[in-house]
Design a protein around this motif. Structure first.
Motif, PDB file in Angstrom:
ATOM      1  N   ALA A   1       0.843  -1.210   0.000  1.00  0.00           N
ATOM      2  CA  ALA A   1       0.000   0.000   0.000  1.00  0.00           C
ATOM      3  C   ALA A   1       0.871   1.251   0.000  1.00  0.00           C
ATOM      4  CB  ALA A   1      -0.919  -0.009   1.226  1.00  0.00           C
ATOM      5  N   TYR A   2       1.949   1.216   0.778  1.00  0.00           N
ATOM      6  CA  TYR A   2       2.859   2.369   0.823  1.00  0.00           C
ATOM      7  C   TYR A   2       3.475   2.611  -0.565  1.00  0.00           C
ATOM      8  CZ  TYR A   2       6.485   5.580   2.352  1.00  0.00           C
ATOM      9  OH  TYR A   2       7.294   6.688   2.483  1.00  0.00           O
TER      10      TYR A   2
ATOM     11  N   GLY B   1       7.537  -0.018   4.786  1.00  0.00           N
ATOM     12  CA  GLY B   1       7.260   0.367   3.396  1.00  0.00           C
ATOM     13  C   GLY B   1       8.156   1.510   2.955  1.00  0.00           C
ATOM     14  N   GLN B   2       8.332   2.479   3.844  1.00  0.00           N
ATOM     15  CA  GLN B   2       9.220   3.604   3.501  1.00  0.00           C
ATOM     16  C   GLN B   2      10.653   3.120   3.241  1.00  0.00           C
ATOM     17  OE1 GLN B   2      11.920   6.786   5.538  1.00  0.00           O
ATOM     18  NE2 GLN B   2       9.951   6.698   6.586  1.00  0.00           N
TER      19      GLN B   2
ATOM     20  N   ASP C   1      10.935   1.679  -0.114  1.00  0.00           N
ATOM     21  CA  ASP C   1      10.943   2.747  -1.117  1.00  0.00           C
ATOM     22  C   ASP C   1      12.309   3.449  -1.156  1.00  0.00           C
ATOM     23  OD1 ASP C   1       9.569   4.167  -3.145  1.00  0.00           O
ATOM     24  OD2 ASP C   1       9.305   5.859  -1.770  1.00  0.00           O
ATOM     25  N   CYS C   2      12.905   3.687   0.012  1.00  0.00           N
ATOM     26  CA  CYS C   2      14.252   4.286   0.067  1.00  0.00           C
ATOM     27  C   CYS C   2      15.242   3.405  -0.713  1.00  0.00           C
ATOM     28  CB  CYS C   2      14.738   4.411   1.506  1.00  0.00           C
ATOM     29  SG  CYS C   2      13.920   5.672   2.497  1.00  0.00           S
ATOM     30  N   CYS C   3      15.103   2.089  -0.538  1.00  0.00           N
ATOM     31  CA  CYS C   3      16.007   1.161  -1.235  1.00  0.00           C
ATOM     32  C   CYS C   3      15.745   1.162  -2.745  1.00  0.00           C
ATOM     33  CB  CYS C   3      15.849  -0.247  -0.682  1.00  0.00           C
ATOM     34  SG  CYS C   3      16.479  -0.444   0.991  1.00  0.00           S
ATOM     35  N   LEU C   4      14.473   1.293  -3.131  1.00  0.00           N
ATOM     36  CA  LEU C   4      14.159   1.359  -4.569  1.00  0.00           C
ATOM     37  C   LEU C   4      14.783   2.610  -5.192  1.00  0.00           C
ATOM     38  CD1 LEU C   4      10.376   0.308  -4.536  1.00  0.00           C
ATOM     39  CD2 LEU C   4      12.294  -1.022  -5.463  1.00  0.00           C
ATOM     40  N   LYS C   5      14.852   3.674  -4.418  1.00  0.00           N
ATOM     41  CA  LYS C   5      15.333   4.962  -4.942  1.00  0.00           C
ATOM     42  C   LYS C   5      16.852   5.084  -4.905  1.00  0.00           C
ATOM     43  CE  LYS C   5      11.290   7.812  -4.149  1.00  0.00           C
ATOM     44  NZ  LYS C   5      10.263   7.664  -3.102  1.00  0.00           N
ATOM     45  N   THR C   6      17.533   4.179  -4.209  1.00  0.00           N
ATOM     46  CA  THR C   6      18.992   4.292  -4.055  1.00  0.00           C
ATOM     47  C   THR C   6      19.681   3.182  -4.846  1.00  0.00           C
ATOM     48  OG1 THR C   6      18.594   5.119  -1.821  1.00  0.00           O
ATOM     49  CG2 THR C   6      20.858   4.515  -2.384  1.00  0.00           C
ATOM     50  N   ASP C   7      20.366   3.581  -5.908  1.00  0.00           N
ATOM     51  CA  ASP C   7      21.026   2.598  -6.776  1.00  0.00           C
ATOM     52  C   ASP C   7      22.527   2.542  -6.499  1.00  0.00           C
ATOM     53  OD1 ASP C   7      18.633   2.057  -8.084  1.00  0.00           O
ATOM     54  OD2 ASP C   7      18.970   3.638  -9.587  1.00  0.00           O
ATOM     55  N   GLY C   8      23.115   1.416  -6.916  1.00  0.00           N
ATOM     56  CA  GLY C   8      24.575   1.340  -6.997  1.00  0.00           C
ATOM     57  C   GLY C   8      25.284   0.892  -5.734  1.00  0.00           C
TER      58      GLY C   8
END
Ligand SMILES: NC(=O)c1ccc[n+]([C@@H]2O[C@H](COP(=O)([O-])OP(=O)(O)OC[C@H]3O[C@@H](n4cnc5c(N)ncnc54)[C@H](O)[C@@H]3O)[C@@H](O)[C@H]2O)c1
Ligand SMILES: O=C(O)[C@H]1O[C@@H](O)[C@H](O)[C@@H](O)[C@@H]1O
Length: 296
Positions: free
Chosen positions: A18-19, A219-220, A223-230
């Protein structure tokens, strides 16, 4: 992002999906049972079956994806939460088999199909405290990701094995694979239901190293992990920054942790389950505290 989420019908997954939906991601759930979360579609899949996993990873996420006429899009990431979530739900060897095989299949499919990121649920139990026979104290405090992971139970063993498997798949493929050593997950209704007892008897939280994580904050973190690459292969402790009991940090040490080395100065109510790495590397900032939830 187009996200494949496993175990989205479960306790943590319902809130995390949901998040992620609310952040604008498209989320497809792979689970034995369907999710009742609005906006989340489920493709019923047995993750211990490699054929089903490879097939589901390359499936349309919905009928709308037939429209462009350009074939099946590739998933941007897999979030793998499906598991038998503790000992005593199944015989020990079944827990071990289901958890390790499901995770192997997900990592094998992601790396072979060119899906560039996998975030998977590991556990606080890897540190050997939670499901130990008798009382097991941490080697030192606060417990960070360098703490030894030598648990005695089959559930936590499966999580340690999954971390080793993930590290090897990352070494081979070079994709980003982040493991979340999640502390005890609390849903919004559980603050009123369970926390008064923890105030009365703080020993109830000893096996969780006196920590917790709100399901929405988890959930946050995803999302933080989805946004941080490399970042390659990483493991992160995931918890709230405050203790789950009505004692100060010093009072908990006095009552429960005599003789345990304390590695640094700690805040008055700071958690013993260190989340500095998650804050520093992916910008995790938990928002839901039990004190505020109980005040509402
Ligand atoms: N709940 C916690 O406090 C906690 C703490 C730390 C880590 N974790 C981990 O977080 C994840 C989610 O935990 P949860 O509490 O939501 O568990 P849960 O049992 O509520 O949800 C797990 C979901 O996975 C599904 N599932 C399990 N095996 C499957 C398979 N082989 N194929 C298809 N679906 C399968 C189940 O149907 C269920 O919906 C798990 O990996 C768990 O080990 C949970
Ligand atoms: O997976 C885990 O780590 C969790 O498993 C749950 O079933 C336990 O109740 C909880 O204390 C653990 O945090």
């Amino acid at each position: 992002m187009r996200i494949l989420f496993t175990g989205g019908s479960g306790k943590a997954g319902r809130h995390a999906t949901a998040y992620l939906r609310d952040q604008g991601h498209r989320v497809t759930n792979l689970d034995w049972v369907a999710s009742d979360v609005p906006g989340i579609t489920t493709l019923k899949t047995d993750l211990t079956d490699a054929g089903q996993v490879f097939n589901a990873c390359q499936a349309y996420a919905g009928f709308d994806e037939l429209e462009p006429g350009t074939g099946v899009p590739r998933y941007d990431a897999i979030v793998h939460f499906a598991a038998i979530p503790a000992i005593l739900h199944r015989p020990d060897n079944e827990t071990y088999r289901i958890n390790t095989l499901s995770t192997y299949n997900i990592l094998d499919a992601a790396t072979k199909l060119g899906i560039p990121k996998v975030i998977f649920a590991s556990s606080e139990t890897t540190y050997g405290v939670c499901f130990a026979d008798g009382e097991q104290k941490p080697d030192y405090l606060p417990v960070d990701e360098e703490h030894p992971t030598v648990p005695q139970d089959s559930y936590a063993m499966s999580k340690v094995v999954n971390e080793v498997t993930a590290r090897s798949f990352q070494a081979r493929s070079g994709i980003d694979i982040y493991g979340l050593r999640i502390n005890n997950v609390i849903e919004p209704h559980e603050y009123r239901q369970d926390f008064p007892a923890y105030m009365g008897d703080p020993a109830l939280r000893r096996r969780n190293i006196f920590a917790y994580i709100d399901a929405r904050d988890l959930g946050q973190m995803v999302d933080c992990c989805l946004k941080t690459d490399g970042l390659g292969y990483q493991v992160f402790n995931v918890a709230n920054n405050e203790l789950s009991v009505g004692l100060t940090n010093a009072q908990v040490i006095e009552r429960f942790y005599s003789g345990v080395p304390i590695k640094r100065e700690m805040g008055e109510f700071e958690t013993f389950y260190c989340i500095e790495k998650a804050r520093r590397l992916v910008g995790f900032a938990p928002r839901h505290s039990w004190r505020e939830e109980l005040e509402q």
